[in-house]
Design a protein around this motif. Structure first.
Motif, PDB file in Angstrom:
ATOM      1  N   SER A   1       0.863  -1.190   0.000  1.00 32.75           N
ATOM      2  CA  SER A   1       0.000   0.000   0.000  1.00 32.75           C
ATOM      3  C   SER A   1       0.892   1.231   0.000  1.00 32.75           C
ATOM      4  N   VAL A   2       0.297   2.346  -0.404  1.00 30.08           N
ATOM      5  CA  VAL A   2       1.048   3.593  -0.258  1.00 30.08           C
ATOM      6  C   VAL A   2       0.846   4.146   1.149  1.00 30.08           C
TER       7      VAL A   2
ATOM      8  N   HIS B   1     -13.212   0.317  -0.699  1.00 27.99           N
ATOM      9  CA  HIS B   1     -11.765   0.570  -0.665  1.00 27.99           C
ATOM     10  C   HIS B   1     -11.049  -0.189  -1.803  1.00 27.99           C
TER      11      HIS B   1
HETATM   12  C1  DGY Z   1      -3.152   2.350  -0.275  1.00 31.57           C
HETATM   13  O1  DGY Z   1      -2.285   1.881  -1.011  1.00 31.57           O
HETATM   14  O2  DGY Z   1      -2.864   3.044   0.716  1.00 31.57           O
HETATM   15  C2  DGY Z   1      -4.551   1.984  -0.574  1.00 31.57           C
HETATM   16  O3  DGY Z   1      -5.463   2.839   0.017  1.00 31.57           O
HETATM   17  C3  DGY Z   1      -4.799   0.594  -0.081  1.00 31.57           C
HETATM   18  O4  DGY Z   1      -4.782   0.595   1.306  1.00 31.57           O
END
Ligand code: DGY
Length: 324
Positions: free
Chosen positions: A74-75, A285
């Motif tokens: 995730s970012v 999400h």
């Molecule tokens: C992120 O990469 O942060 C997306 O929201 C998945 O959690």
């Protein structure tokens, strides 16, 4: 070297790990692991490739202090106690950049879905209500030429702004702690205060990270300053809006609509009144959930692990363990 992944991850990342001679064990059950299961798996491995919503807090980290790296798929890293990880010498990494387009596309989708009441109309068809139609019933609103307010004009926010300018010639205003002069030039964007953002946006799209400063920033007081015709989009983190205040703002007509890819809490309960509102669109999400993007994320997550195992600087650190 051995890695445990908390979800089944895309093939491209797995192939990179295999090529580097790393043994991978994956959690393939469609349920969240208990804390005990997670600790047990971590103890059998040298690194964790983490996807999912669980908190990576100090108690978990203390049990896993032997881990060389926790590589997030995730970012965002608001679920990690970075201070504890750093103190315990555990490297944390993320996957920036590669998901900007997909995540911005998702915000764009939500904006249009809300403006045209798309999810509501879809539900009417499912309910057998596609019958008599009136030229004045269930109308949406146009987006063309309206003002897009971005809260957090970074990678994802900039792509959203580009899309909206190109498709609908929207005027771009933004609120960041610091000016983004490159984006101002490229997008003809105007830097405004938070209150001005609230007061002037026809569509207000949130693209900032969740921090103590941004937590529940969109509350009763904030919604009260927005236009009654405004659309609120949150494709960042559910914790940035106060969900009960959002429901009240929609019910009382303080704002017109909302598009959420993230909710507070997640998963959203099926009885949540937002799901019954014609001018609301909610997604579970899925900002980065495309084949191309998830493959790219898995490659970056794997590269971070390989670098850590080889004693190289990791490409995407979010804590700086070697500075201690
Ligand atoms: C992120 O990469 O942060 C997306 O929201 C998945 O959690």
């Amino acid at each position: 070297m051995k890695v445990f992944t908390t979800r089944v991850i895309p093939e491209e990342g797995l192939a990179l790990l295999a090529h580097a001679g790393i043994t991978v064990t994956q959690w393939s059950e469609p349920r969240e692991m208990s804390l005990e299961e997670m600790i047990a798996k971590c103890k059998e491995n040298d690194a964790l490739l983490f996807a999912g919503g669980r908190k990576i807090d100090r108690p978990l980290l203390e049990h896993c202090r032997h881990l060389k790296i926790i590589s997030l798929l995730s970012v965002g890293y608001d679920n990690v106690d970075l201070k504890a990880a750093t103190e315990l010498g555990i490297q944390i990494t993320n996957t920036p950049g590669v998901l900007s387009n997909a995540t911005a596309d998702n915000a764009f989708l939500l904006m249009l879905a809300v403006a045209r009441k798309a999810f509501f109309h879809h539900k009417r068809i499912l309910n057998g209500e596609w019958g008599f139609s009136s030229p004045t019933a269930n109308l949406g609103v146009d987006i063309e030429g309206k003002t897009l307010g971005i809260w957090g004009l970074g990678n994802i926010g900039s792509v959203m702004a580009q899309r909206c300018r190109a498709a609908f010639d929207m005027k771009i205003i933004y609120c960041n702690r610091h000016r983004n002069e490159a984006a101002e030039k490229a997008l003809d964007a105007q830097w405004v205060s938070f209150d001005e953002l609230l007061e002037q946006s026809d569509v207000l799209s949130v693209h900032t990270s969740l921090t103590p400063e941004t937590k529940e920033k969109f509350d009763k007081a904030a919604f009260a300053k927005m236009k009654p015709s405004a659309i609120f989009i949150n494709a960042a983190r559910g914790g940035i809006h106060h969900e009960t205040d959002l429901i009240a703002a929609l019910e009382t007509g303080q704002i017109w609509g909302a598009g959420l890819d993230v909710t507070n809490p997640e998963p959203m309960h099926p009885d949540n009144p937002l799901l019954q509102m014609p001018t609301v669109a909610v997604l579970p999400h899925i900002g980065s959930a495309t084949v191309e993007t998830r493959n790219a994320m898995s490659r970056i997550a794997a590269q971070n692990i390989i670098a850590a195992f080889q004693g190289q600087p990791v490409p995407n650190p979010v804590n700086h363990i070697y500075a201690l």
